[in-house]
Scaffold this motif. Structure first.
Motif, PDB file in Angstrom:
ATOM      1  N   GLN A 143       0.828  -1.192   0.000  1.00 56.03           N
ATOM      2  CA  GLN A 143       0.000   0.000   0.000  1.00 56.03           C
ATOM      3  C   GLN A 143       0.869   1.250   0.000  1.00 56.03           C
ATOM      4  N   MET A 144       0.322   2.284  -0.584  1.00 57.21           N
ATOM      5  CA  MET A 144       0.866   3.628  -0.435  1.00 57.21           C
ATOM      6  C   MET A 144      -0.223   4.448   0.245  1.00 57.21           C
ATOM      7  N   LEU A 145       0.111   5.072   1.341  1.00 52.84           N
ATOM      8  CA  LEU A 145      -0.840   5.865   2.106  1.00 52.84           C
ATOM      9  C   LEU A 145      -0.481   7.344   1.978  1.00 52.84           C
ATOM     10  N   PHE A 146      -1.462   8.145   1.566  1.00 49.35           N
ATOM     11  CA  PHE A 146      -1.233   9.572   1.327  1.00 49.35           C
ATOM     12  C   PHE A 146      -2.043  10.418   2.303  1.00 49.35           C
ATOM     13  N   ASP A 147      -1.480  11.577   2.634  1.00 50.47           N
ATOM     14  CA  ASP A 147      -2.195  12.523   3.492  1.00 50.47           C
ATOM     15  C   ASP A 147      -3.329  13.224   2.750  1.00 50.47           C
ATOM     16  N   ASN A 148      -3.139  13.423   1.431  1.00 52.92           N
ATOM     17  CA  ASN A 148      -4.160  14.160   0.681  1.00 52.92           C
ATOM     18  C   ASN A 148      -4.624  13.366  -0.532  1.00 52.92           C
ATOM     19  N   GLU A 149      -5.838  13.607  -0.933  1.00 51.83           N
ATOM     20  CA  GLU A 149      -6.454  12.847  -2.013  1.00 51.83           C
ATOM     21  C   GLU A 149      -5.831  13.156  -3.364  1.00 51.83           C
ATOM     22  N   THR A 150      -5.334  14.370  -3.536  1.00 51.51           N
ATOM     23  CA  THR A 150      -4.800  14.774  -4.845  1.00 51.51           C
ATOM     24  C   THR A 150      -3.643  13.883  -5.282  1.00 51.51           C
ATOM     25  N   GLU A 151      -2.672  13.691  -4.400  1.00 56.71           N
ATOM     26  CA  GLU A 151      -1.525  12.857  -4.760  1.00 56.71           C
ATOM     27  C   GLU A 151      -1.941  11.397  -4.910  1.00 56.71           C
ATOM     28  N   ALA A 152      -2.865  10.940  -4.074  1.00 51.60           N
ATOM     29  CA  ALA A 152      -3.349   9.562  -4.185  1.00 51.60           C
ATOM     30  C   ALA A 152      -4.013   9.338  -5.540  1.00 51.60           C
ATOM     31  N   LEU A 153      -4.778  10.320  -6.001  1.00 48.55           N
ATOM     32  CA  LEU A 153      -5.428  10.206  -7.313  1.00 48.55           C
ATOM     33  C   LEU A 153      -4.406  10.178  -8.446  1.00 48.55           C
ATOM     34  N   LYS A 154      -3.348  10.961  -8.322  1.00 47.49           N
ATOM     35  CA  LYS A 154      -2.309  10.972  -9.355  1.00 47.49           C
ATOM     36  C   LYS A 154      -1.640   9.601  -9.464  1.00 47.49           C
ATOM     37  N   ALA A 155      -1.352   8.986  -8.325  1.00 46.47           N
ATOM     38  CA  ALA A 155      -0.745   7.653  -8.351  1.00 46.47           C
ATOM     39  C   ALA A 155      -1.711   6.640  -8.950  1.00 46.47           C
ATOM     40  N   SER A 156      -2.997   6.740  -8.585  1.00 41.19           N
ATOM     41  CA  SER A 156      -3.996   5.825  -9.133  1.00 41.19           C
ATOM     42  C   SER A 156      -4.161   6.001 -10.641  1.00 41.19           C
ATOM     43  N   LYS A 175       7.005  10.067  -1.615  1.00 36.97           N
ATOM     44  CA  LYS A 175       6.046  11.149  -1.408  1.00 36.97           C
ATOM     45  C   LYS A 175       4.877  10.714  -0.515  1.00 36.97           C
ATOM     46  N   ALA A 176       4.709   9.429  -0.344  1.00 36.35           N
ATOM     47  CA  ALA A 176       3.610   8.911   0.470  1.00 36.35           C
ATOM     48  C   ALA A 176       3.938   9.006   1.962  1.00 36.35           C
ATOM     49  N   LYS A 177       2.886   9.098   2.762  1.00 36.06           N
ATOM     50  CA  LYS A 177       3.079   9.094   4.220  1.00 36.06           C
ATOM     51  C   LYS A 177       3.628   7.746   4.665  1.00 36.06           C
ATOM     52  N   GLN A 178       3.178   6.714   3.998  1.00 41.72           N
ATOM     53  CA  GLN A 178       3.696   5.373   4.248  1.00 41.72           C
ATOM     54  C   GLN A 178       3.648   4.583   2.960  1.00 41.72           C
ATOM     55  N   ALA A 179       4.707   3.866   2.673  1.00 40.57           N
ATOM     56  CA  ALA A 179       4.741   2.932   1.548  1.00 40.57           C
ATOM     57  C   ALA A 179       5.343   1.638   2.083  1.00 40.57           C
ATOM     58  N   ARG A 180       4.543   0.575   2.071  1.00 40.00           N
ATOM     59  CA  ARG A 180       4.977  -0.627   2.763  1.00 40.00           C
ATOM     60  C   ARG A 180       4.339  -1.858   2.143  1.00 40.00           C
ATOM     61  N   GLU A 181       5.070  -2.969   2.236  1.00 33.78           N
ATOM     62  CA  GLU A 181       4.561  -4.262   1.783  1.00 33.78           C
ATOM     63  C   GLU A 181       4.241  -5.121   3.005  1.00 33.78           C
ATOM     64  N   PHE A 182       3.137  -5.864   2.918  1.00 27.95           N
ATOM     65  CA  PHE A 182       2.683  -6.699   4.025  1.00 27.95           C
ATOM     66  C   PHE A 182       2.533  -8.139   3.534  1.00 27.95           C
ATOM     67  N   GLN A 183       2.795  -9.068   4.435  1.00 24.53           N
ATOM     68  CA  GLN A 183       2.658 -10.488   4.094  1.00 24.53           C
ATOM     69  C   GLN A 183       1.848 -11.215   5.166  1.00 24.53           C
ATOM     70  N   SER A 214      -9.863   6.144   4.435  1.00 24.50           N
ATOM     71  CA  SER A 214     -10.076   5.649   5.796  1.00 24.50           C
ATOM     72  C   SER A 214      -9.729   6.771   6.763  1.00 24.50           C
ATOM     73  N   GLN A 215      -9.793   6.473   8.046  1.00 20.05           N
ATOM     74  CA  GLN A 215      -9.451   7.503   9.024  1.00 20.05           C
ATOM     75  C   GLN A 215      -7.977   7.853   9.001  1.00 20.05           C
ATOM     76  N   PHE A 216      -7.168   7.020   8.312  1.00 20.07           N
ATOM     77  CA  PHE A 216      -5.730   7.248   8.268  1.00 20.07           C
ATOM     78  C   PHE A 216      -5.301   8.092   7.067  1.00 20.07           C
ATOM     79  N   GLY A 217      -6.160   8.199   6.071  1.00 19.47           N
ATOM     80  CA  GLY A 217      -5.811   8.935   4.855  1.00 19.47           C
ATOM     81  C   GLY A 217      -6.358   8.227   3.627  1.00 19.47           C
ATOM     82  N   TRP A 218      -5.640   8.361   2.510  1.00 23.10           N
ATOM     83  CA  TRP A 218      -6.050   7.747   1.245  1.00 23.10           C
ATOM     84  C   TRP A 218      -5.056   6.644   0.898  1.00 23.10           C
ATOM     85  N   HIS A 219      -5.579   5.438   0.685  1.00 21.51           N
ATOM     86  CA  HIS A 219      -4.755   4.256   0.432  1.00 21.51           C
ATOM     87  C   HIS A 219      -4.828   3.873  -1.044  1.00 21.51           C
ATOM     88  N   VAL A 220      -3.677   3.558  -1.619  1.00 17.20           N
ATOM     89  CA  VAL A 220      -3.612   2.928  -2.923  1.00 17.20           C
ATOM     90  C   VAL A 220      -3.043   1.535  -2.679  1.00 17.20           C
TER      91      VAL A 220
END
Length: 277
Positions: A143-156, A175-183, A214-220
């Protein structure tokens, strides 16, 4: 001096009060005595409780001696407090009463649990519900988690245009608030229902078409794989499940008691006033 078990010693001291007719230093004397401290018999049940609180095995000679030393210290201190009328001191009395009430409260909840056991049918129903909630698969995703919708939309938009997830991830992870892989993540472990719904709709190799709010921001999100998971056997987690259900039952009982009680703060500051410092 080493630390002692405050609930036990202070609950014992709680009976100390000055004047004639005061309660004895040791108030719990039920059952067969296990030891004697000076002229004071001490019950086997009390010794067993001290041992349980310390995690000691009374069948082990060394650990039994440790439990006896612990309890005999309580009795000696309680006797001194009793003889010297220490409860006449307000600070002493408040400390003892606070700990006594805490001890009684804990014992009451324990008694309630023992007299209101969780049935086997209820345990099995809870197990089935938790298994269903956890699902039968685990998820590998990024996931990439963004603080604002604008950047999240650009990535999408780059993903929608056909750009590979790995390339978009590499470009936007700084540029994301968090970029991480989960298993091996179970759906029940996810912190928001929006993420659960989004992942359930994806197939392996797919990414979300629009950012997930979500309450944390915008997730891709990008789902790498799903893997079947075998839930633990009922018998393997029965004990932990029972503890969880007893705790929940106790919480519900306390909520009922609070709802039926009238509790007034007699020293609450009036509106507009600030508490004294």
């Amino acid at each position: 001096m080493r630390s002692v078990l405050p609930l036990l010693i202070l609950a014992t001291l709680a009976g100390c009060s000055g004047g004639a007719g005061k309660p004895p230093a040791i108030q719990y004397t039920s059952g067969e005595p296990a030891l004697r401290v000076n002229d004071q018999p001490v019950s086997a049940a009390l010794l067993a409780e001290v041992a349980r609180g310390r995690g000691l095995d009374l069948d082990n000679p060394e650990q039994r001696l440790r439990a006896i030393k612990e309890l005999s210290d309580y009795v000696l201190l309680a006797t001194i407090a009793h003889k010297q009328n220490m409860s006449d001191d307000p600070a002493f009395g408040a400390i003892v009463e606070s700990q006594r009430l805490q001890g009684i409260a804990n014992a009451t909840l324990d008694y309630y649990g023992r007299t209101h056991p969780i049935s086997e049918a209820a345990l099995k129903a809870e197990y089935d519900a938790q298994v269903a909630k956890a699902g039968t698969d685990s998820y590998d995703f990024a996931q990439m988690l963004f603080d604002n919708e604008t950047e999240a939309l650009k990535a999408s938009e780059e993903l929608l245009a056909g750009k590979d997830w790995a390339a978009v991830y590499a470009q936007w992870q700084g540029k994301a608030k968090q970029a991480r892989e989960f298993q091996d993540v179970r759906l029940v472990q996810l912190p928001s229902p929006e993420l659960v719904d989004a992942l359930k709709k994806l197939k392996a190799g797919e990414s979300t078409k629009v950012p997930v709010k979500s309450q944390f921001g915008w997730h891709v999100l990008h789902l790498s794989a799903t893997k079947p998971v075998t839930p633990p056997a009922f018998d393997a987690i029965r004990g932990e499940l029972q503890k969880h259900m007893l705790a929940r039952q106790g919480d519900q009982w306390m909520e009922k008691l609070r709802g039926e009680a009238v509790i007034l703060d007699l020293k609450a500051p009036s509106k507009g006033e600030t508490p004294a410092k």
